[in-house]
Enzyme design. Structure first.
Site, PDB file in Angstrom:
ATOM      1  N   GLY A 172       0.814  -1.115  -0.051  1.00 12.96           N
ATOM      2  CA  GLY A 172      -0.011  -0.070   0.114  1.00 12.96           C
ATOM      3  C   GLY A 172       0.836   1.255   0.142  1.00 12.96           C
ATOM      4  N   GLY A 173       0.214   2.421   0.670  1.00 14.05           N
ATOM      5  CA  GLY A 173       0.944   3.535   0.463  1.00 14.05           C
ATOM      6  C   GLY A 173       2.149   3.470   1.306  1.00 14.05           C
ATOM      7  N   GLY A 407      24.127  13.616 -29.433  1.00 13.41           N
ATOM      8  CA  GLY A 407      23.651  14.193 -28.004  1.00 13.41           C
ATOM      9  C   GLY A 407      23.936  13.262 -26.797  1.00 13.41           C
TER      10      GLY A 407
HETATM   11  C1  HXC Z   1      -3.499  -4.570  11.681  1.00 10.63           C
HETATM   12  C2  HXC Z   1      -2.450  -6.713  10.762  1.00 10.63           C
HETATM   13  C3  HXC Z   1      -2.472  -5.891   9.594  1.00 10.63           C
HETATM   14  C4  HXC Z   1      -2.823  -4.586   9.644  1.00 10.63           C
HETATM   15  C5  HXC Z   1      -1.588  -7.775   9.293  1.00 10.63           C
HETATM   16  N1  HXC Z   1      -1.971  -7.788  10.790  1.00 10.63           N
HETATM   17  N2  HXC Z   1      -1.776  -6.810   8.988  1.00 10.63           N
HETATM   18  N3  HXC Z   1      -3.199  -6.081  11.838  1.00 10.63           N
HETATM   19  N4  HXC Z   1      -3.504  -3.919  10.570  1.00 10.63           N
HETATM   20  N5  HXC Z   1      -2.659  -3.719   8.606  1.00 10.63           N
HETATM   21  C6  HXC Z   1      -2.063  -8.862  11.790  1.00 10.63           C
HETATM   22  C7  HXC Z   1      -2.980 -10.052  11.365  1.00 10.63           C
HETATM   23  O1  HXC Z   1      -4.190  -9.781  11.534  1.00 10.63           O
HETATM   24  C8  HXC Z   1      -2.218 -11.130  12.156  1.00 10.63           C
HETATM   25  O2  HXC Z   1      -2.535 -10.883  13.568  1.00 10.63           O
HETATM   26  C9  HXC Z   1      -0.688 -10.665  12.095  1.00 10.63           C
HETATM   27  O3  HXC Z   1      -0.746  -9.308  11.857  1.00 10.63           O
HETATM   28  C10 HXC Z   1      -0.043 -11.506  11.113  1.00 10.63           C
HETATM   29  O4  HXC Z   1      -0.477 -11.286   9.829  1.00 10.63           O
HETATM   30  P1  HXC Z   1      -0.781 -12.809   8.940  1.00 10.63           P
HETATM   31  O5  HXC Z   1      -1.860 -12.436   7.973  1.00 10.63           O
HETATM   32  O6  HXC Z   1      -1.146 -13.909   9.891  1.00 10.63           O
HETATM   33  O7  HXC Z   1       0.554 -12.790   8.309  1.00 10.63           O
HETATM   34  P2  HXC Z   1       0.822 -13.480   6.802  1.00 10.63           P
HETATM   35  O8  HXC Z   1       0.248 -14.448   6.373  1.00 10.63           O
HETATM   36  O9  HXC Z   1       2.685 -13.484   6.886  1.00 10.63           O
HETATM   37  O10 HXC Z   1       0.628 -12.322   5.981  1.00 10.63           O
HETATM   38  C11 HXC Z   1       1.019 -11.110   6.021  1.00 10.63           C
HETATM   39  C12 HXC Z   1       0.286  -9.868   5.151  1.00 10.63           C
HETATM   40  C13 HXC Z   1      -1.130  -9.968   5.428  1.00 10.63           C
HETATM   41  C14 HXC Z   1       0.658 -10.151   3.703  1.00 10.63           C
HETATM   42  C15 HXC Z   1       1.158  -8.666   5.453  1.00 10.63           C
HETATM   43  O11 HXC Z   1      -1.252  -9.943   6.817  1.00 10.63           O
HETATM   44  C16 HXC Z   1      -1.959  -8.819   4.841  1.00 10.63           C
HETATM   45  O12 HXC Z   1      -2.292  -8.921   3.604  1.00 10.63           O
HETATM   46  N6  HXC Z   1      -2.239  -7.854   5.552  1.00 10.63           N
HETATM   47  C17 HXC Z   1      -3.027  -6.764   5.119  1.00 10.63           C
HETATM   48  C18 HXC Z   1      -2.219  -5.869   4.265  1.00 10.63           C
HETATM   49  C19 HXC Z   1      -3.190  -4.599   4.072  1.00 10.63           C
HETATM   50  O13 HXC Z   1      -3.923  -4.554   3.389  1.00 10.63           O
HETATM   51  N7  HXC Z   1      -2.659  -3.580   4.528  1.00 10.63           N
HETATM   52  C20 HXC Z   1      -3.317  -2.169   4.603  1.00 10.63           C
HETATM   53  C21 HXC Z   1      -2.544  -1.532   3.216  1.00 10.63           C
HETATM   54  S1  HXC Z   1      -3.017  -0.191   3.063  1.00 10.63           S
HETATM   55  P3  HXC Z   1      -2.864 -12.294  14.554  1.00 10.63           P
HETATM   56  O14 HXC Z   1      -3.389 -11.634  15.583  1.00 10.63           O
HETATM   57  O15 HXC Z   1      -3.722 -13.021  13.842  1.00 10.63           O
HETATM   58  O16 HXC Z   1      -1.336 -12.858  14.799  1.00 10.63           O
HETATM   59  C22 HXC Z   1      -1.771   0.605   3.751  1.00 10.63           C
HETATM   60  C23 HXC Z   1      -2.408   2.193   3.656  1.00 10.63           C
HETATM   61  C24 HXC Z   1      -1.073   2.942   4.018  1.00 10.63           C
HETATM   62  O17 HXC Z   1      -1.288   0.369   4.128  1.00 10.63           O
HETATM   63  C25 HXC Z   1      -1.325   4.415   3.433  1.00 10.63           C
HETATM   64  C26 HXC Z   1      -0.083   5.176   3.680  1.00 10.63           C
HETATM   65  C27 HXC Z   1      -0.183   6.444   3.098  1.00 10.63           C
END
Ligand code: HXC
Length: 517
Positions: A172-173, A407
């Site tokens: 993401g961002g 160039g």
């Molecule tokens: C809160 C999160 C989290 C998040 C992961 N976790 N991402 N908690 N906010 N963004 C937590 C999970 O619930 C889990 O908790 C633990 O972290 C480990 O995650 P897993 O999924 O079990 O690990 P893995 O299989 O290795 O996968 C990792 C991952 C996946 C690929 C990162 O977790 C994922 O896709 N997360 C969401 C990513 C996402 O969409 N983020 C937002 C992006 S937008 P438990 O308690 O079960 O251990 C963004 C905007 C930023 O970031 C903008 C800035 C301007």
């Protein structure tokens, strides 16, 4: 009432808890993913025992979605300062064991604190990324936190070196903080960077792609150019980071460290006299020229797998860091195209911002022709490299080994855009274009009218080559300062760098230029 001894015991217990805030099982899960923990990474990177942690007791302030029942000391990021090779560095290391290393308000504040300290003290910043991105439970507050970090990345750009290690997901961002920093190092098969993940891509465009193909280290090293270096594993990641660190200064107020050097700066390199083939169509490896001239042959190539028709990287001459930019005749004949222009422009600007002299090796037949290049914006991208070289005020030394045509001759740190010392090997050909192209253009009618067009063409090519394919016409005008034997190049660069040590090149006051982005 707690006794003093109770209070000390409480502190020790809290510090122990902060060391693995999500518990031993979470650490095991991290290891099972093939990853080190945030603290293990810091310890593996810095001088032993030098890390001083800040804010280990910081916790989140969120009640949403059950977070009021969870408290993790440190809030998912380890921050502090340490030394690498005795030099101060500030660090943050995202802790995937805590809520997936996701970024919330307190987490962001911790990162901002070390960024501010790094700028205030003139010290490099290393960020280790391993995170699920914005902490979903904290919502917009975490977006605000990211933006505070981005703002600081921009403010620190060109002031302190900023290095990003990607050691897990970075999505993401969140990718924009590393993207603003000077260098991105990724661990192969462990790290990914992308703006939108495979699921969303499938929904929006119907494309199916794996995490690795989408945003893995090799994708970014070979296709997008986002990654500057790829490490085979976490040990290698730390080795590469330390190697890179050794070439960069503490800040724009300093020069890089000058290392003791017992490699004779005037060392002759006889092999270079044999490097350039007789036939202008035959390629050779420019790495031989670079490795021949730098101290001990040590060269750290940046983006070695991307736009390989230009080579960029760091080496030292007589112990002093130099940034090297070199056309690579082995790939696409060393032609300039959109990707190589952008790659080199960014590298040149880093060197200029951080007082690193530029040494440019030129063997360039011109810009790559074609609709692909024109539609892809070669006009704009080529201009970036021209702009970067022209704007750079660090010492600039240019060595023309063979072709310097059209160039591209102007762009590749020519005298006219204020290189300080321009040297040519006797094999140099400095001309508007190569002999065949030139002859076909200006003698098209004569060739067509000749009894034997092929023979006529060859005769004219030979004549053109004899007259123009050499360094002496440019040397007569002072466009090159000297024509030297290739074996003497290391000595000539070393002497040139000494001569230019105190170079001053003041520029008129302005807010900033307008580089063609
Ligand atoms: C809160 C999160 C989290 C998040 C992961 N976790 N991402 N908690 N906010 N963004 C937590 C999970 O619930 C889990 O908790 C633990 O972290 C480990 O995650 P897993 O999924 O079990 O690990 P893995 O299989 O290795 O996968 C990792 C991952 C996946 C690929 C990162 O977790 C994922 O896709 N997360 C969401 C990513 C996402 O969409 N983020 C937002 C992006 S937008 P438990 O308690 O079960 O251990 C963004 C905007 C930023 O970031 C903008 C800035 C301007």
């Amino acid at each position: 009432m707690k006794t003093r001894s109770d209070k000390y015991a409480e502190l020790r217990a809290k510090r122990a808890q902060a060391y693995a805030p999500a518990g031993a099982e979470a650490v095991d899960r991290q290891h099972a993913r093939g990853k080190r923990t945030a603290r293990e990474r810091v310890e593996a990177l810095v001088d032993e025992g030098s890390f001083l942690e800040l804010d280990r007791f910081v916790v989140h302030r969120t009640n949403a979605f059950g977070l009021d029942e969870k408290e993790f000391l440190g809030d998912g990021v380890v921050t502090g300062h340490a030394t690498i090779d005795g030099r101060q560095v500030f660090l943050f290391s995202q802790d995937f064991t805590v809520l997936g290393g996701s970024l919330g308000e307190a987490f962001a504040e911790k990162v901002c604190k070390v960024m501010d300290l790094a700028v205030r003290t003139g010290s490099p910043l290393v960020g280790i990324n391993d995170s699920g991105g914005a902490r979903i439970q904290e919502g917009v507050v975490s977006l605000g936190g990211y933006a505070e970090i981005f703002w600081r990345n921009v403010a620190a750009s060109g002031v302190i070196p900023q290095i990003s290690l990607i050691a897990g997901p970075c999505a993401g961002g969140a990718v924009y903080s590393p993207a603003i920093t000077d260098f991105i190092l990724m661990t192969d098969k462990i790290s990914q960077m992308f703006i939108t993940g495979p699921e969303i891509i499938k929904t929006v465009t119907g494309e199916e792609v794996s995490f690795e193909d989408l945003g893995g280290a090799m994708t970014h090293a070979t296709r997008s150019g986002v990654a500057h270096l790829v490490a085979s594993d976490e040990d290698n990641l730390m080795d590469l980071t330390r190697a890179l660190f050794s070439f960069v200064p503490q800040s724009n107020r300093e020069r890089p460290v000058r290392y003791d050097c017992d490699d004779d700066p005037q060392r002759s390199v006889p092999a270079l006299d044999e490097l350039v083939p007789d036939s202008p169509a035959q390629p050779y490896d420019m790495h031989s020229a670079i490795e021949g001239v730098v101290d001990y042959g040590d060269f750290l190539e940046i983006q070695p797998l991307y736009a390989q028709n230009i080579v960029c990287g760091f080496g030292r001459i007589n112990g002093e860091t130099v940034g090297i930019v070199a056309n690579q005749p082995n790939v696409l004949a060393g032609v300039l195209d959109t990707r190589s222009s952008v790659k080199a422009a960014r590298f040149v600007r880093f060197c200029d911002a951080f007082n690193i002299a530029l040494v440019t090796f030129v063997d360039v037949p011109g810009f790559l022709p074609g609709t692909d290049q024109e539609y892809g914006g070669i006009i704009l991208h080529g201009a970036k490299l021209l702009y970067a070289f022209a704007e750079a005020t660090v010492p600039k030394i240019t060595i023309i080994t063979r072709k310097a045509y059209g160039g591209a001759y102007d762009v590749m740190a020519s005298k006219h855009i204020r290189a300080d010392l321009n040297l040519a090997w006797p094999t140099a050909e400095i001309a508007v274009m190569g002999a065949e192209g030139a002859v076909k253009t200006i003698f098209r009618r004569d060739i067509a009218a000749a009894a034997n067009p092929e023979a006529k063409m060859q005769e004219l090519v030979d004549e053109y080559t004899e007259r123009f394919a050499n360094p002496y016409i440019a040397a007569q005008r002072g466009y090159v300062d000297d024509v030297i034997e290739a074996s003497a190049t290391r000595g000539a660069i070393a002497t040139g760098l000494e001569m230019l040590r105190d170079k001053r090149a003041p520029r008129p006051k302005r807010k900033h230029g307008n580089i063609p982005l």
